[in-house]
Design an enzyme around this catalytic site. Structure first.
Site, PDB file in Angstrom:
ATOM      1  N   LYS B  78       6.283   0.962   4.312  1.00 52.18           N
ATOM      2  CA  LYS B  78       6.179   0.234   3.031  1.00 52.18           C
ATOM      3  C   LYS B  78       7.571  -0.211   2.571  1.00 52.18           C
ATOM      4  O   LYS B  78       8.533   0.569   2.639  1.00 52.18           O
ATOM      5  CB  LYS B  78       5.553   1.169   1.999  1.00 52.18           C
ATOM      6  N   SER B 152      -0.516   0.610  -4.043  1.00 49.89           N
ATOM      7  CA  SER B 152       0.478  -0.362  -3.658  1.00 49.89           C
ATOM      8  C   SER B 152       0.920  -0.264  -2.206  1.00 49.89           C
ATOM      9  O   SER B 152       1.603  -1.160  -1.713  1.00 49.89           O
ATOM     10  CB  SER B 152       1.703  -0.235  -4.563  1.00 49.89           C
ATOM     11  N   SER B 176      -1.405   5.252  -4.853  1.00 51.03           N
ATOM     12  CA  SER B 176      -0.988   4.139  -4.006  1.00 51.03           C
ATOM     13  C   SER B 176      -1.107   4.367  -2.514  1.00 51.03           C
ATOM     14  O   SER B 176      -1.003   3.416  -1.735  1.00 51.03           O
ATOM     15  CB  SER B 176       0.454   3.732  -4.342  1.00 51.03           C
TER      16      SER B 176
END
Lengths: 57, 428
Positions: B78, B152, B176
Site C-alpha cells: 500500500k 483504504s 482498512s
C-alpha cells in the site's frame, strides 16, 4: 445536538484558522453538529477516575 | 496452471521443489498487471525493474537451497508504506516523499525473500473506507468493476484477488484491511496494536494505526504474519469458545447473515454483548479526527486546497475539537477495552465473531456518505479493543459478490484466530 447557525460555523472555523468559503459552510455546520453530538454522548458517561487509554509499551 | 493463481504456500513449495522459478512467477504476475491494472487501478506504481532484479536474486538463492519462507513471493505494498527507492505518495495529490529505507514491515518481508512488485492504490492518506481515489483513479472491485473495492488498503486487496500479487501489505485504522478483504474475497489481518512497528508508514491516527497482511488464504496470512511478527503463527488446533456479537450483525444483507451463521455454527458461537461498543463511533470519530488533524497540521497549512473535499472537511472538523473531548474519548476507550478483556476472561472466549461489512460491495456511482454505515458498522467497533481482528471470506451473494466475517481476539492472540479460521475452512 442542534446544527450551529452559519454565522456560528464561520466563527468556529475562523477560530480554528480555517478559511470557510460560503459554499462549504452548510456541510461544515452539519459536521460540527455530528462531532458535538459525539462529545455530548461521551459527556453522559461516568468516566470519573478513569485514566485515558494509551498504547501498551 | 497460471503461477499467478497459486497461493503463497503453494508457490513457495513449487519454488522449493524447483518446479517454479521466481522469475517465471513474477512474469505471470506482471502479465496480469498489464492485462488488468488500467481497468482495476490496483497499483499506483509498478517497479518492473526492481522486482525483476529481486526475482532473479531469489532464483539464484532457490537454486542454492535457500529456505526463507517468502522467497520469490510477489507482494503489493500500500502506498502509505515506505519502500526504499520508490516514492511514497499516500494516494494524495500534492504530497510525496522519497524514502531512503524500507518501512520495518517491508524490510521484514524482504529479509525473508519477498519480491516487492509496486505501490498499491489507497484512499487519500488512508482516510477513507471505500477505495475511491479522486486524484489517481478509484480502485475497482475485481468481481464487478462498477462497484467499489473497499479501502483504504484497496490496491493490495485487488492485486491479491486478481493475481497481480500473491500477497499484500496494508494498514488498518478503522477497517482498512478488513473492508477491502471482505469486498474482494480475500483474507486480511488487523494485528494487535503495536505488534508490527509502524515506522516508515504515513500515519493517520496513532491510537489505531496498524500494519498487516492480505492474502488469498488463512494459511498464507499465517505465513506472512509469522514473518511480520517474527513469531510462530502455526495456530491452535483446538476450537475454543467463540462469542457472537449480534449487535454488530444487525442490518446485515441476507448473504452476509448467511455467512455469519455458517461461521457461528462451525464455531458453536453463542451470543454475547459488549455494551460499550454502542459508544464506539463516538470514541473512534473523536480520537481519529483529533489525531489525523494533528498528523496533517503541517501539510494542511501548505496544501489545504489539494485535499479532496471529504478528507479536507474531516481534517478541519478535527481542528475544532477541544483537548478535553479527545481525552474523554480515550477514557471511554479504556472502559471499552477493560469491558472486552473482562468478557473474554469471564466467558472463556478465544474470539468474538461478527460480519465484516453488512452488505456486498456498493456501486461506485452511489452516494458515498450513504454507503459508509454498512461498511463501517462492524469494523469500527472492533478497532477499539487493540487486539487482533482477522477478516475472512464467508460466502458470496446471488451475483457472486463476496462477503466476510471477522474474528476478534485478545492482544497477542493472532495465532489463535488464524487457527480458528483455518479450522472452519477445513470443516466447510
Amino acid at each position: 445536538v442542534p446544527e450551529p447557525s452559519p454565522d456560528e460555523a464561520r466563527a468556529l472555523a475562523a477560530a480554528a484558522g480555517i478559511p470557510m468559503p460560503e459554499e462549504r459552510v452548510a456541510s461544515f455546520a452539519r459536521g460540527l453538529a455530528r462531532v458535538r453530538g459525539f462529545a455530548a454522548e461521551l459527556r453522559s458517561l461516568d468516566l470519573d477516575d478513569v485514566p485515558p487509554w494509551t498504547p501498551p509499551r | 496452471l497460471d503461477p499467478a493463481a497459486l497461493t503463497v504456500v503453494d508457490a513457495r513449495a513449487a519454488i522449493g521443489a524447483g518446479s517454479l522459478s521466481p522469475v517465471e512467477l513474477l512474469d505471470a504476475v506482471l502479465d496480469r498487471i498489464r492485462a488488468r491494472n488500467d481497468e482495476l487501478r490496483a497499483y499506483l506504481l509498478v517497479d518492473d525493474e526492481g522486482a525483476r532484479l529481486a526475482a532473479r536474486e531469489a532464483e539464484g538463492a532457490a537454486r542454492e537451497g535457500d529456505r526463507r519462507p517468502l522467497l520469490g513471493i510477489p507482494v503489493c505494498v500500500k502506498d502509505v508504506i515506505d519502500v526504499a527507492g520508490l516514492p511514497t505518495t499516500a494516494g494524495a495529490a500534492g504530497w510525496r516523499r522519497e524514502p531512503p529505507s524500507d518501512a520495518t514491515a517491508v524490510a521484514r518481508l524482504r529479509a525473508d525473500g519477498a519480491v516487492i512488485v509496486g505501490k498499491g492504490n489507497t484512499n487519500e492518506f488512508a482516510y477513507g473506507i471505500d477505495g475511491r481515489n479522486p486524484h489517481w483513479g478509484d480502485a475497482r472491485n475485481p468481481f464487478d468493476g462498477e462497484r467499489i473495492s473497499g479501502g483504504s488498503s484497496a490496491g493490495p486487496a485487488v492485486a491479491v484477488a486478481t493475481g497481480m500479487a500473491l500477497a499484500g501489505l496494508g494498514t488498518d485504522t478503522t477497517g482498512s484491511l478488513r473492508v477491502p478483504a471482505a469486498l474482494c474475497g480475500v483474507v486480511g489481518l488487523r494485528p494487535t496494536h503495536g505488534a508490527v512497528p509502524t515506522d516508515g508508514v504515513v500515519p493517520l491516527a496513532w491510537s489505531y494505526d496498524v500494519v498487516g497482511p492480505l492474502a488469498r488464504t488463512v494459511e498464507d496470512v499465517a505465513l506472512l504474519w509469522a514473518v511480520l511478527a517474527g513469531e510462530d503463527a502455526a495456530g491452535d488446533a483446538r476450537l475454543p469458545r467463540t462469542g457472537l456479537l449480534t449487535a454488530l450483525a444487525e442490518g446485515s444483507e441476507p448473504a452476509v447473515a448467511a455467512g455469519t451463521r455458517t461461521f457461528a455454527e462451525a464455531l458453536d458461537a453463542e451470543p454475547v454483548e459488549l455494551p460499550m461498543l454502542g459508544h464506539a463511533e463516538a470514541i473512534h470519530t473523536t480520537v481519529q479526527m483529533s489525531e489525523a488533524s494533528a498528523v496533517h497540521a503541517g501539510w494542511f497549512a501548505q496544501q489545504r486546497d489539494r485535499y479532496s473535499p471529504p478528507v479536507r472537511e474531516r481534517l478541519e472538523l478535527g481542528r475544532t475539537l477541544p483537548a478535553i473531548d479527545y481525552l474523554r474519548a480515550q477514557q471511554a476507550r479504556r472502559v471499552l477495552v477493560d469491558e472486552f478483556a473482562a468478557l473474554m476472561e469471564d466467558e472463556g472466549l478465544a474470539a468474538l465473531l461478527a460480519p465484516t461489512t453488512l452488505a456486498v460491495a456498493p456501486r461506485r456511482d452511489g452516494d458515498q456518505a450513504a454507503q459508509r454505515p454498512a461498511l463501517l458498522h462492524a469494523v469500527l467497533p472492533l478497532s477499539q479493543t487493540a487486539g487482533p481482528v482477522l477478516a475472512v471470506p464467508s460466502g458470496v451473494d446471488d451475483e457472486g459478490l463476496p462477503v466476510g466475517v471477522q474474528l476478534a481476539g485478545r492482544p497477542g492472540d493472532e495465532a489463535a484466530l488464524l487457527g480458528l479460521a483455518a479450522g472452519v475452512g477445513r470443516s466447510r
